[in-house]
Design an enzyme around this catalytic site. Structure first.
Site, PDB file in Angstrom:
ATOM      1  N   SER A 268      76.165  61.481  50.675  1.00 56.02           N
ATOM      2  CA  SER A 268      76.694  60.353  51.434  1.00 56.02           C
ATOM      3  C   SER A 268      76.365  60.476  52.928  1.00 56.02           C
ATOM      4  O   SER A 268      75.205  60.660  53.275  1.00 56.02           O
ATOM      5  CB  SER A 268      78.201  60.267  51.179  1.00 56.02           C
ATOM      6  OG  SER A 268      78.640  58.975  51.423  1.00 56.02           O
ATOM      7  N   LYS A 272      72.683  61.488  54.665  1.00 60.42           N
ATOM      8  CA  LYS A 272      71.954  60.958  55.831  1.00 60.42           C
ATOM      9  C   LYS A 272      71.615  62.155  56.727  1.00 60.42           C
ATOM     10  O   LYS A 272      70.519  62.269  57.280  1.00 60.42           O
ATOM     11  CB  LYS A 272      72.822  59.965  56.617  1.00 60.42           C
ATOM     12  CG  LYS A 272      73.527  58.870  55.773  1.00 60.42           C
ATOM     13  CD  LYS A 272      74.373  57.942  56.648  1.00 60.42           C
ATOM     14  CE  LYS A 272      75.551  57.247  55.947  1.00 60.42           C
ATOM     15  NZ  LYS A 272      75.310  56.437  54.809  1.00 60.42           N
ATOM     16  N   TRP A 359      77.172  49.971  47.124  1.00 63.30           N
ATOM     17  CA  TRP A 359      77.305  49.991  48.587  1.00 63.30           C
ATOM     18  C   TRP A 359      76.105  50.713  49.222  1.00 63.30           C
ATOM     19  O   TRP A 359      75.679  50.386  50.333  1.00 63.30           O
ATOM     20  CB  TRP A 359      78.625  50.696  48.932  1.00 63.30           C
ATOM     21  CG  TRP A 359      79.039  50.769  50.355  1.00 63.30           C
ATOM     22  CD1 TRP A 359      79.261  51.907  51.087  1.00 63.30           C
ATOM     23  CD2 TRP A 359      79.350  49.682  51.235  1.00 63.30           C
ATOM     24  NE1 TRP A 359      79.673  51.585  52.353  1.00 63.30           N
ATOM     25  CE2 TRP A 359      79.743  50.212  52.483  1.00 63.30           C
ATOM     26  CE3 TRP A 359      79.323  48.290  51.092  1.00 63.30           C
ATOM     27  CZ2 TRP A 359      80.105  49.432  53.577  1.00 63.30           C
ATOM     28  CZ3 TRP A 359      79.683  47.502  52.190  1.00 63.30           C
ATOM     29  CH2 TRP A 359      80.071  48.072  53.408  1.00 63.30           C
ATOM     30  N   HIS A 414      79.825  56.885  43.244  1.00 62.52           N
ATOM     31  CA  HIS A 414      79.441  57.581  44.469  1.00 62.52           C
ATOM     32  C   HIS A 414      80.059  58.985  44.471  1.00 62.52           C
ATOM     33  O   HIS A 414      81.264  59.131  44.647  1.00 62.52           O
ATOM     34  CB  HIS A 414      79.987  56.742  45.629  1.00 62.52           C
ATOM     35  CG  HIS A 414      79.592  57.234  46.976  1.00 62.52           C
ATOM     36  ND1 HIS A 414      78.310  57.143  47.449  1.00 62.52           N
ATOM     37  CD2 HIS A 414      80.317  57.800  47.976  1.00 62.52           C
ATOM     38  CE1 HIS A 414      78.264  57.621  48.678  1.00 62.52           C
ATOM     39  NE2 HIS A 414      79.462  58.037  49.013  1.00 62.52           N
TER      40      HIS A 414
HETATM   41  C1  GTR Z   1      81.278  55.148  53.675  1.00 61.06           C
HETATM   42  C2  GTR Z   1      80.100  54.734  54.500  1.00 61.06           C
HETATM   43  C3  GTR Z   1      78.847  55.208  53.862  1.00 61.06           C
HETATM   44  C4  GTR Z   1      78.912  56.649  53.389  1.00 61.06           C
HETATM   45  C5  GTR Z   1      80.290  57.065  52.935  1.00 61.06           C
HETATM   46  C6  GTR Z   1      80.561  58.559  52.903  1.00 61.06           C
HETATM   47  O1  GTR Z   1      82.466  54.677  54.149  1.00 61.06           O
HETATM   48  O2  GTR Z   1      80.117  53.357  54.608  1.00 61.06           O
HETATM   49  O3  GTR Z   1      77.758  54.991  54.746  1.00 61.06           O
HETATM   50  O4  GTR Z   1      78.477  57.504  54.353  1.00 61.06           O
HETATM   51  O5  GTR Z   1      81.286  56.550  53.701  1.00 61.06           O
HETATM   52  O6  GTR Z   1      80.036  59.337  53.680  1.00 61.06           O
HETATM   53  O7  GTR Z   1      81.408  58.949  52.109  1.00 61.06           O
END
Ligand code: GTR
Length: 433
Positions: A268, A272, A359, A414
């Site tokens: 997540s 990045k 997402w 996720h």
């Molecule tokens: C979310 C965000 C994502 C992702 C995620 C995470 O809220 O929108 O870009 O990074 O968090 O890191 O769990």
């Protein structure tokens, strides 16, 4: 006023545990999930330089790579300031684990400026072996003590984002948070397969909230009179990536580790981060992005799921301030995330998506691999495998990972799971052994 408004946005976000439209950055359009509503766009060609010259050789790629890296640094993640930050290494604990098959070690990496100190604690598991072992390194979300319920791991004392339950109280971890992320860190599996695993709490490097960069590592680099990074200087993701490189510095001094074979991984926002770490620091021999989405592997110009405007509003501290100019303006981007993947070339890179993680735009994550493929092929590798990249993503739970670029889309939501790790270990075996 803008500075305090930025702070307020973050405070409101954290207090309400929800997304909030920040007046500084304007109204964020609702997220699109419909492929038919994706705006028409043309992706920049990674093999065409800013002056229009086409890259046709590996030698020319070196200069083009530097140009792209600078573009991502200046416009998106932020450059590291020219700043000398010596790191003091202190071994805190060492113990046998897994019936003596491995060592569990804690190492403090400390930076000092005047009276201020920042300590980042690495938790490292090393399988016992008569030769140096390859390693996986990645940051964790909740403190090292969440990756295992082992009571010997130090409970992280630093600021934490509030969780969905009572395990974080007043932004501090409690004993109840031990082992809560164990499913994301199958350390037993990695050890069995002969890999070391190193992890560190990302908040040790920079706490994950927008305070205009007053805490964490950023102030250690401020020049006289400077109070925040310039518009082209490091945001939090670049700071976290910097921390990953400091782990690698330490691993290079550790004879039990084969530092030429260190994979960097992250899930997540930390996916990045692993991508940016792998782009910025070519010592990482393999790079893994797990469900990294917007700001990671997903193409910005598709504007589906999380958008640039949304991410810059929800998390104003992740990227450098220059990135804000692309809010609801992806057409102005002269780069896109397939070129971030291309910055890893010719090193192996693996991108993973999850079916329910819309997402993060799974299709956009895969397409970045497809459009990075020509760079890998120019450098004499097989890219996504086969004679040419297949534009259609692979079937669910059927990794496409025979080439130098690997990809899978997993059933489920996720998350980073044992299944994901199994694929990464198989991929590392193929490229490291
Ligand atoms: C979310 C965000 C994502 C992702 C995620 C995470 O809220 O929108 O870009 O990074 O968090 O890191 O769990």
């Amino acid at each position: 006023m803008t500075c305090s408004v930025r702070g307020l946005c973050a405070a409101a976000l954290i207090a309400m545990g929800t997304l909030w439209d920040c007046p500084t950055f304007g109204q964020v359009p609702p997220a699109n999930y419909d492929e038919a509503l994706i705006p028409k766009f043309t992706l920049p060609d990674p093999l065409v330089c800013a002056d229009g010259t086409r890259v046709t050789s590996a030698e020319q790629w070196t200069a083009r790579r530097a140009e792209l890296l600078d573009l991502f640094a200046t416009e998106m993640y932020g450059k590291l300031p020219a700043c000398d930050l010596p790191v003091k290494v202190t071994r805190v604990s060492d113990g046998d684990i897994f019936d003596g098959k491995a060592t569990r070690r804690e190492v403090d990496l400390t930076v000092t400026k005047g009276d201020h100190q920042l300590t980042m604690t690495l938790l490292l598991y090393i399988p016992k072996s008569d030769k140096p072992v390859p390693a996986f390194v990645g940051l964790n979300f909740g403190g090292n003590h969440t990756v295992s319920d082992d009571p010997a791991i130090t409970l992280n004392p630093n600021w934490m984002r509030p969780g969905k339950d009572e395990r974080v109280v007043d932004n501090r971890a409690t004993e109840a948070s031990r082992g809560t992320a164990a499913s994301r860190w199958p350390i037993d599996l990695a050890i069995e397969r002969g890999y070391a695993v190193g992890t560190m709490y990302y908040g040790d490097i920079d706490p994950d909230f927008d305070d205009d960069f007053q805490n964490g590592i950023h102030p250690f680099c401020y020049g006289d009179g400077q109070t925040k990074p310039a518009a082209d200087q490091w945001g939090s993701i670049a700071a976290w990536a910097w921390g990953l490189s400091r782990i690698l510095d330490y691993l290079e001094t550790e004879p039990q580790i084969d530092a030429k074979h260190v994979a960097v991984l992250g899930h997540s926002r930390l996916g990045k981060t692993s991508l940016w770490a792998g782009a910025a620091d070519e010592r990482f021999a393999l790079v893994i992005s797990n469900n990294s989405g917007c700001g990671g592997a997903a193409l910005n110009k598709r504007v589906i799921g999380e958008s640039v405007h949304r991410i810059n509003t929800s998390f104003p501290h992740w990227f450098c301030d220059n990135f804000v100019k692309y809010n609801s303006n992806e057409a102005a981007l002269t780069f896109d995330q397939h070129e971030l993947i291309a910055l890893m070339a010719p090193r192996p890179v693996y991108v993973a998506s999850a079916v329910e993680d819309t997402w993060a735009d799974p299709k956009g994550e895969y397409l970045s691999c497809v459009y990075a493929d020509p760079v890998y092929r120019l450098l004499g590798t097989d890219g996504l495998g086969g004679d040419a990249p297949i534009v259609e993503p692979p079937a669910i739970d059927q990794p496409r990972a025979s080439g130098r670029i690997g990809y899978h889309i997993r059933t489920g939501k996720h998350d980073i799971t044992r299944y994901d790790w199994e694929q990464y270990l198989n991929f590392a075996d193929r490229h490291f052994r």
